[in-house]
Design a protein around this motif. Sequence first.
Motif, PDB file in Angstrom:
ATOM      1  N   GLN A  58       0.865  -1.181   0.000  1.00  0.00           N
ATOM      2  CA  GLN A  58       0.000   0.000   0.000  1.00  0.00           C
ATOM      3  C   GLN A  58       0.894   1.220   0.000  1.00  0.00           C
ATOM      4  OE1 GLN A  58      -3.322   0.761  -0.120  1.00  0.00           O
ATOM      5  NE2 GLN A  58      -2.834   2.936   0.098  1.00  0.00           N
ATOM      6  N   GLN A  86      -3.869  12.641   7.041  1.00  0.00           N
ATOM      7  CA  GLN A  86      -5.284  12.660   7.400  1.00  0.00           C
ATOM      8  C   GLN A  86      -6.155  13.038   6.219  1.00  0.00           C
ATOM      9  OE1 GLN A  86      -5.611  14.999  10.974  1.00  0.00           O
ATOM     10  NE2 GLN A  86      -4.931  13.296  12.260  1.00  0.00           N
ATOM     11  N   VAL A 126      -5.494  12.167   3.248  1.00  0.00           N
ATOM     12  CA  VAL A 126      -5.578  10.944   2.445  1.00  0.00           C
ATOM     13  C   VAL A 126      -6.607   9.995   3.057  1.00  0.00           C
ATOM     14  CG1 VAL A 126      -4.347   8.932   1.566  1.00  0.00           C
ATOM     15  CG2 VAL A 126      -3.219  11.139   1.616  1.00  0.00           C
ATOM     16  N   MET A 127      -6.650   9.947   4.378  1.00  0.00           N
ATOM     17  CA  MET A 127      -7.669   9.137   5.037  1.00  0.00           C
ATOM     18  C   MET A 127      -9.062   9.583   4.597  1.00  0.00           C
ATOM     19  SD  MET A 127      -6.109   8.908   8.897  1.00  0.00           S
ATOM     20  CE  MET A 127      -7.677   8.358   9.575  1.00  0.00           C
ATOM     21  N   LEU A 128      -9.218  10.877   4.540  1.00  0.00           N
ATOM     22  CA  LEU A 128     -10.503  11.430   4.104  1.00  0.00           C
ATOM     23  C   LEU A 128     -10.797  10.986   2.672  1.00  0.00           C
ATOM     24  CD1 LEU A 128     -11.739  14.948   4.904  1.00  0.00           C
ATOM     25  CD2 LEU A 128     -11.850  14.200   2.551  1.00  0.00           C
ATOM     26  N   LEU A 137      -9.611   8.338   1.060  1.00  0.00           N
ATOM     27  CA  LEU A 137      -9.876   6.905   0.973  1.00  0.00           C
ATOM     28  C   LEU A 137     -11.176   6.523   1.666  1.00  0.00           C
ATOM     29  CD1 LEU A 137      -6.292   5.532   1.682  1.00  0.00           C
ATOM     30  CD2 LEU A 137      -7.491   5.518  -0.506  1.00  0.00           C
ATOM     31  N   GLY A 138     -11.526   7.305   2.668  1.00  0.00           N
ATOM     32  CA  GLY A 138     -12.675   6.940   3.492  1.00  0.00           C
ATOM     33  C   GLY A 138     -14.018   7.302   2.901  1.00  0.00           C
ATOM     34  N   ASN A 139     -14.116   8.446   2.247  1.00  0.00           N
ATOM     35  CA  ASN A 139     -15.443   8.718   1.699  1.00  0.00           C
ATOM     36  C   ASN A 139     -15.534   9.447   0.369  1.00  0.00           C
ATOM     37  OD1 ASN A 139     -15.202  11.401   2.610  1.00  0.00           O
ATOM     38  ND2 ASN A 139     -16.008  10.911   4.598  1.00  0.00           N
ATOM     39  N   GLN A 181     -12.729  15.402  10.289  1.00  0.00           N
ATOM     40  CA  GLN A 181     -12.697  16.528   9.367  1.00  0.00           C
ATOM     41  C   GLN A 181     -14.069  16.669   8.748  1.00  0.00           C
ATOM     42  OE1 GLN A 181      -9.217  15.331   6.843  1.00  0.00           O
ATOM     43  NE2 GLN A 181      -8.512  17.366   7.447  1.00  0.00           N
ATOM     44  N   GLN A 217     -18.775  14.195   7.266  1.00  0.00           N
ATOM     45  CA  GLN A 217     -17.614  14.144   8.135  1.00  0.00           C
ATOM     46  C   GLN A 217     -16.840  12.853   7.951  1.00  0.00           C
ATOM     47  OE1 GLN A 217     -19.618  14.564  12.047  1.00  0.00           O
ATOM     48  NE2 GLN A 217     -18.706  12.611  12.598  1.00  0.00           N
ATOM     49  N   GLN A 218     -15.536  12.964   8.087  1.00  0.00           N
ATOM     50  CA  GLN A 218     -14.697  11.767   8.064  1.00  0.00           C
ATOM     51  C   GLN A 218     -13.926  11.718   9.369  1.00  0.00           C
ATOM     52  OE1 GLN A 218     -14.099   9.075   6.059  1.00  0.00           O
ATOM     53  NE2 GLN A 218     -12.498   8.360   7.436  1.00  0.00           N
ATOM     54  N   ILE A 219     -14.178  10.675  10.136  1.00  0.00           N
ATOM     55  CA  ILE A 219     -13.500  10.522  11.412  1.00  0.00           C
ATOM     56  C   ILE A 219     -12.065  10.092  11.167  1.00  0.00           C
ATOM     57  CG2 ILE A 219     -13.419   9.168  13.547  1.00  0.00           C
ATOM     58  CD1 ILE A 219     -16.502   9.042  13.388  1.00  0.00           C
ATOM     59  N   THR A 220     -11.127  10.816  11.762  1.00  0.00           N
ATOM     60  CA  THR A 220      -9.710  10.508  11.544  1.00  0.00           C
ATOM     61  C   THR A 220      -9.104   9.743  12.709  1.00  0.00           C
ATOM     62  OG1 THR A 220      -9.173  12.706  12.391  1.00  0.00           O
ATOM     63  CG2 THR A 220      -9.277  12.458  10.016  1.00  0.00           C
ATOM     64  N   GLY A 221      -9.828   9.657  13.816  1.00  0.00           N
ATOM     65  CA  GLY A 221      -9.298   8.889  14.929  1.00  0.00           C
ATOM     66  C   GLY A 221     -10.178   8.931  16.162  1.00  0.00           C
ATOM     67  N   VAL A 235      -3.830   3.395   9.025  1.00  0.00           N
ATOM     68  CA  VAL A 235      -5.232   3.563   8.649  1.00  0.00           C
ATOM     69  C   VAL A 235      -5.361   3.701   7.136  1.00  0.00           C
ATOM     70  CG1 VAL A 235      -7.295   4.986   8.877  1.00  0.00           C
ATOM     71  CG2 VAL A 235      -5.845   4.600  10.850  1.00  0.00           C
ATOM     72  N   MET A 236      -4.393   4.388   6.543  1.00  0.00           N
ATOM     73  CA  MET A 236      -4.390   4.474   5.082  1.00  0.00           C
ATOM     74  C   MET A 236      -4.334   3.087   4.470  1.00  0.00           C
ATOM     75  SD  MET A 236      -1.739   7.646   4.479  1.00  0.00           S
ATOM     76  CE  MET A 236      -1.543   7.224   2.756  1.00  0.00           C
ATOM     77  N   LEU A 283      -7.757   1.506   4.873  1.00  0.00           N
ATOM     78  CA  LEU A 283      -8.771   2.034   3.965  1.00  0.00           C
ATOM     79  C   LEU A 283      -8.437   1.743   2.503  1.00  0.00           C
ATOM     80  CD1 LEU A 283      -9.372   5.531   5.606  1.00  0.00           C
ATOM     81  CD2 LEU A 283     -10.926   3.577   5.640  1.00  0.00           C
ATOM     82  N   ASN A 316     -18.097   5.092   9.647  1.00  0.00           N
ATOM     83  CA  ASN A 316     -17.462   6.275   9.070  1.00  0.00           C
ATOM     84  C   ASN A 316     -15.944   6.151   9.114  1.00  0.00           C
ATOM     85  OD1 ASN A 316     -16.166   8.960   9.170  1.00  0.00           O
ATOM     86  ND2 ASN A 316     -18.253   9.702   8.903  1.00  0.00           N
ATOM     87  N   TYR A 317     -15.439   5.775  10.267  1.00  0.00           N
ATOM     88  CA  TYR A 317     -13.992   5.634  10.440  1.00  0.00           C
ATOM     89  C   TYR A 317     -13.413   4.605   9.485  1.00  0.00           C
ATOM     90  CZ  TYR A 317      -9.557   4.685  12.880  1.00  0.00           C
ATOM     91  OH  TYR A 317      -8.233   4.506  13.199  1.00  0.00           O
ATOM     92  N   GLY A 349     -14.653   3.602   6.648  1.00  0.00           N
ATOM     93  CA  GLY A 349     -15.045   3.754   5.258  1.00  0.00           C
ATOM     94  C   GLY A 349     -16.149   2.802   4.852  1.00  0.00           C
TER      95      GLY A 349
END
Lengths: 257, 257
Positions: free
Chosen positions: A94, A161, A163-165, A167-169, B86, B93-97, B163-164, B167, B208-209, B211
């Motif tokens: 990854q 973070q 990037v998390m956003l 990948l997450g939604n 965020q 919203q995207q939960i980052t932690g 987390v990346m 996801l 959400n966290y 994905g």
Amino acid sequence: MEEPITFSEDGAHKPVFSLDELRTRCANCNLRELCLPVGLSGEDMDRLDRVIRKRQRVAKGELLYRQDDPFLRLFAVRVGHFKTYQVTHDGEQQITGFQMPGEILGLDAISSGKHQCDAKALEDSEVCEIQYSELEALFVQIPALLRQFHRLMSQEITRDQSVMLLLGNMASEQRFSAFLVNLSSRYAARGYASTSLQLRMGREEIGNYLGLTIESISRLIAKFKKAGLLEVSNREVRILDMPRLREIASGSRSFDK
Amino acid sequence: MEEPITFSEDGAHKPVFSLDELRTRCANCNLRELCLPVGLSGEDMDRLDRVIRKRQRVAKGELLYRQDDPFLRLFAVRVGHFKTYQVTHDGEQQITGFQMPGEILGLDAISSGKHQCDAKALEDSEVCEIQYSELEALFVQIPALLRQFHRLMSQEITRDQSVMLLLGNMASEQRFSAFLVNLSSRYAARGYASTSLQLRMGREEIGNYLGLTIESISRLIAKFKKAGLLEVSNREVRILDMPRLREIASGSRSFDK
DNA sequence: CGTCTGGTTGAACGTTATCAACTTTCGTGG
DNA sequence: CCACGAAAGTTGATAACGTTCAACCAGACG
């Protein structure tokens, strides 16, 4: 100065500042560049230079470091591009980021004393080595440097973070737009052309980074071309409609109108 | 000591160490705890205590800070749990932690001087405020503290990158397993029960966290229960087969045998 | 007792992955 | 410089995984 400063000659990333500025910005790598606005004294600059002077070449495809290597140095990219990636238990990789000239590699290794990922050169590249122990010694002497370093680490967290956003939604079009906008603005921030870029990574790597497959990337590119957002030939990309691309990336507008 | 140390009384997270240890570890928050193994002098400890003494209560659902708030302080969670997220352009919203007692909030704000996310209390909580400017001043006086702080930031980067990975290329069962294993080991590291945990966040927030949607989480829980991996009632989770859960999380074994 | 929030379950749908065939590009050695 | 083979990229057909939509349930609270 042991050798002339060379930049990719293909013309894709012509620096848009003067040669003098270029020399100032790049002669001694990122950390120095970053400290310029903070206003270090000449003496401090010299000390900093002593720490970050060592250079290292890394040929295309070579690893700068690998997962579990002991952490001794940070690296600042001088020339070229890198990717960092974690290898999963089942052998998959990854990609956690792409690094361009002026960016720092290895910050994630401080906590454990071991590198957490592999760093591979996407093209023939050159880095500055920064002995971490020496850098630490400088921190106590130069508070401005320390502050800058904290900003750097924090920035890395922020970047991850976002990037998390992503990948997450985000849906695929949004991811790809965000990817391009991100690349573009990072080039812009470093004084390179921002609408005409040469991708240093393959489709597969883009897909991996964005949590998509190579086929999806291919289709996305076709789609974006047809919609008049991009001009693409191989890895050469010209962004034709940046405002729209930004809108898609931010989610304020979906791809199809 | 202005008030007695209280822990969640529901019994879900009974500390597994003695009251004395507890007092030592928690009386002055995370940063102090983290510096103990490094071996600060008593004098340094006192200085550190002075910086992190201020306490603040945050009621369930309250924001500790919000996106774009100016960055002045870091926070260490003393009691309770938080989530950081965020808010995207389109209001999602995207939960980052998720943060538990002993963890630090606000590290991502250093680079820009503004908070990059909202931090919301998942239950009635209490934090230590750490004036960042004062902490910086201490860094020059206490190198061990500085080193610890860098470890902390680097750890945050590592955490985000894993987390990346989650996801970017894990299937839903793997994500959920990884989530549980992560929570469990963080509790374990802090001396809490690690196989019997009370989730402080709702299904929606987990989804959400990770994905995924709330429905997917619901189905995953049902699936894991049926497979004998978990016992779940509401937010109370008992992990029945940790080895298998770890295998699934690591990808060395898929869910269905 | 009704309402509200949070959670569960089922059926249908859609986006993206997968599989497969094919084309283009690139590097290398003849 | 060309030709070949390997690697990278494209395109289409099909399938799977997770989403969406909808109905339903359970506990909390006025």
